[in-house]
Design an enzyme around this catalytic site. Structure first.
Site: not given
Length: 434
Positions: A67, A119, A219, A244
């Site tokens: 982790r 978004y 972004d 994306k």
């Protein structure tokens, strides 16, 4: 690099500046240095182990627990940083996990200034989660950077923008906004009491001043580091949904944050590990493999999207096309100034804001897939009003130009003429023409 051109004839020189010559080379090689090991493998091994053997109980080895760090994740993060010409990159289990991690750096009473063109998932996080955590959130139109200076407060800790915006392709001047924020931070630092020097390390008060600075967060999902590198324009953090364009195959969910600040990188690494918002080693392998072809794919997305946009701009069933590379876009010159081209993202308004006719159009598509999301090799079409932005208040959608007649396209890698034929027949069917 061949970029999207915007003169009236296809094949004309692009108005966009030439890209970094080393972009393709960096995409292929950076992050793959681990391959020069004993085996000579040209592909990094996928490290699935969650634990790593240690040699000294008082000193951790480079890898301790999955982790916290993982070789596959580290290799990917080097590749991601290289794309943005950044010093650091931190990978997360999703784009929303990346967004959440930025906002977890804020505290009760902090102020966040957010672009109103963005978004819907980001909008929802700010309004439904950040506000419950005691962050004061304010939305505004940031297309005129000078307006932002009047909205900054002494407790503003983040200015968040998306450019180009989803889904209307609005452009915000990153460099102008960065300059305003830097001036604000300088004035704010001067207004605070001077910190006493403690040798040889910097003292706690100095570090707290840095924590009180305003961060500019971009972004960059719609363009990726191939077509836009906000850190070079003055941004502090660059957030992306790697789901994306970076992955591009519609089979991995992941997010990332890039920065040149060692301080911010340390905070993000802590949040990444402490919250457990990590991507799997196998997903890291898939995304890093995709990065090697990202510049080539983006060139094709760009070229195809330009051809489709030019076709739609002259179609009798289309009222308006939103594509920053077209000279008709009100911020075309700004797009040319701050980026190296445009991707496969565009939107357009049908001649009627009629939900039923929009549905007929979308259902009539045969090659273009009627689905949400973006950035994959396949072309997608969606209706933002009821899909990607369906959760926003109706009045906010109306104010943002998100109507029943607005269609968003993610133009893929198919032959552009096949896409044009499909769009043409669906438009004619929706409006009973031809």
């Amino acid at each position: 690099m061949a970029m999207v051109g915007h003169a009236e004839n296809e094949g004309s020189p692009s108005p966009y500046p030439p890209n970094a010559p080393s972009l393709h080379t960096r995409a292929v090689h950076v992050g793959f240095e681990v391959l020069k090991g004993a085996s000579g493998a040209l592909v990094p091994p996928i490290t699935l182990s969650t634990i790593f053997a240690q040699t000294d109980p008082e000193h951790k080895e480079e890898y301790f627990y999955g982790r916290l760090d993982n070789p596959s994740r580290d290799a990917l993060q080097r590749s991601l940083a290289s794309l943005e010409e950044a010093e650091y990159a931190v990978a997360f289990g999703s784009g929303m996990a990346a967004i959440a991690s930025v906002l977890q750096m804020l505290k009760v009473g902090d102020h966040a200034l957010v672009s109103k063109h963005l978004y819907s998932g980001t909008h929802t996080f700010f309004t439904s989660i950040a506000t419950r955590q005691g962050v004061h959130v304010e939305f505004m139109d940031m297309r005129r950077a000078s307006d932002v200076s009047m909205m900054l407060r002494s407790n503003t800790r983040v200015v968040w923008i998306e450019t180009p915006s989803n889904p209307t392709m609005e452009i915000i001047d990153i460099a102008a906004l960065a300059a305003i924020i830097q001036q604000h931070n300088h004035r704010s630092a001067m207004d605070r009491p001077a910190a006493k020097q403690v040798e040889p390390e910097r003292n706690t008060e100095e570090l707290e001043k840095e924590d009180e600075a305003t961060m500019l967060v971009i972004d960059n999902t719609f363009l990726s580091g191939v077509f836009q590198r906000p850190l070079s324009l003055g941004a502090d953090l660059v957030v992306q949904s790697c789901t994306k364009y970076i992955n591009g195959s519609t089979d991995v969910i992941m997010g990332s944050i890039c920065t040149n600040s060692s301080r911010l990188n340390s905070k993000l690494k802590f949040l990444q590990a402490s919250s457990g918002a990590i991507p799997s080693p196998f997903d890291c392998y898939l995304v890093q493999r995709s990065i090697r072809t990202l510049p080539v794919r983006m060139e094709r997305h760009s070229k195809n999207c330009e051809a489709v946009a030019r076709f739609l701009e002259t179609h009798s069933c289309v009222k308006k096309v939103n594509h920053p590379g077209l000279r008709s876009h009100p911020q075309h010159e700004l797009s040319v100034r701050q980026s190296f081209g445009h991707s496969g993202m565009m939107s357009f308004y049908l001649i009627e804001d009629d939900l039923e006719k929009s549905k007929v159009f979308l259902k009539a598509l045969s090659l273009v897939t009627f689905a949400s999301s973006l950035g994959g090799v396949e072309s997608l079409a969606e209706l933002p009003l009821t899909m990607s932005h369906g959760g926003l208040p109706p009045e906010e959608n109306a104010e943002g130009g998100i109507t029943a007649g607005l269609v968003r396209l993610s133009v893929g890698l198919e032959d552009p003429q096949d896409l044009i034929k499909d769009l043409d027949q669906a438009l004619k069917k929706a409006f009973q023409k031809g």
